[in-house]
Write an enzyme that holds these catalytic residues in place. Structure first.
Site, short mmCIF file in Angstrom:
data_model
loop_
_atom_site.label_atom_id
_atom_site.label_comp_id
_atom_site.label_asym_id
_atom_site.label_seq_id
_atom_site.Cartn_x
_atom_site.Cartn_y
_atom_site.Cartn_z
N CYS A 127 1.81 60.55 -25.44
CA CYS A 127 2.78 60.67 -24.36
C CYS A 127 4.13 60.85 -25.03
O CYS A 127 4.67 59.91 -25.64
CB CYS A 127 2.79 59.42 -23.48
SG CYS A 127 4.05 59.49 -22.18
N GLU A 130 2.49 66.83 -20.20
CA GLU A 130 1.56 67.07 -21.30
C GLU A 130 1.34 68.57 -21.40
O GLU A 130 1.51 69.29 -20.41
CB GLU A 130 0.24 66.32 -21.07
CG GLU A 130 -0.63 66.23 -22.31
CD GLU A 130 0.09 65.67 -23.52
OE1 GLU A 130 0.54 66.51 -24.35
OE2 GLU A 130 0.23 64.45 -23.64
#
Length: 224
Positions: free
Chosen positions: A2, A105
């Site tokens: 992340c 992402e």
């Protein structure tokens, strides 16, 4: 991993959900493209109440000689966090929540990496599980830093990436912060992928690739 996320919400709503601020709320700024090394909104528990403040993203262990190690510590793997010298003490004593309303992402295709925004279907705020530490520089400056835990992907995330942040259920947030809980056996049940069906994802502009870009247009679905 992340490595980028967003937080844009009325601060009163954040306080209602997570606790009271330890800083002048006028310092709070919404952000559509939060990146490592920045100061990020976090929640800790002092043993009696939750406190909201800022931590620098990229954990620097107390024993580190160079704070640049933080650039390599933006995430901690849930599966091994209790084994790593950089994280195991923080896991026992210094857990935190990282407040967000989406994360980004990059999905690998044949010809490029496609930026995807992932958020709760109900558009609500959520908390990513984090750890924090304090580091003192040779000159005596105290720096508070943090990392975000990651885990295996759920069904949605497996189509995008092989990792995802540990997103806690709202009813589990206080237990995660509870300083009386210290063992990995007690904490393991929380270090899992978010259950299926709660998240949604869509492609966004390549402008999100650069942390220099930070505007509402970054969260707009491509094609809309």
């Amino acid at each position: 991993m992340c490595g980028r996320y967003s937080l844009f919400a009325d601060f009163r709503k954040i306080e209602e959900r997570f606790g009271e601020a330890t800083f002048d709320v006028e310092e709070y700024e919404e952000s559509y493209n939060i990146a490592p090394s920045q100061m990020i909104l976090s929640v800790v528990n002092d043993g009696s109440k939750n406190r909201i403040g800022y931590l620098k993203w990229g954990l620097v262990p107390p024993w580190a000689k160079d704070p640049k190690i933080g650039f390599k510590m933006i995430n901690a793997r849930a599966e091994t966090v209790h084994e790593k010298p950089s994280f195991r003490e923080a896991l026992k004593k210094k857990r935190c929540l990282i407040v967000a309303n989406s994360f980004y992402e990059w999905k690998q295709t044949e010809d490029r990496k496609v930026p995807m925004r992932i958020k709760m279907k109900n558009n609500e705020l959520f908390a990513m599980a984090g750890l924090w530490e304090s580091w003192t520089s040779p000159s005596g400056v105290l720096v508070h830093t943090c990392t975000i835990l990651t885990t295996e992907p759920n069904d949605l995330m497996s189509t995008i990436h092989d990792r995802m942040p540990v997103i806690l259920k709202e009813e589990d947030e206080q237990t995660w912060l509870n300083p009386a809980i210290k063992t990995i056996e007690e904490l393991k049940p929380f270090l899992i992928p978010l259950e299926n069906g709660l998240l949604e994802a869509y492609e966004v502009s390549d402008k999100v690739n650069s942390p220099k870009n930070n505007a509402p247009e970054l969260i707009v679905k491509v094609g809309e």
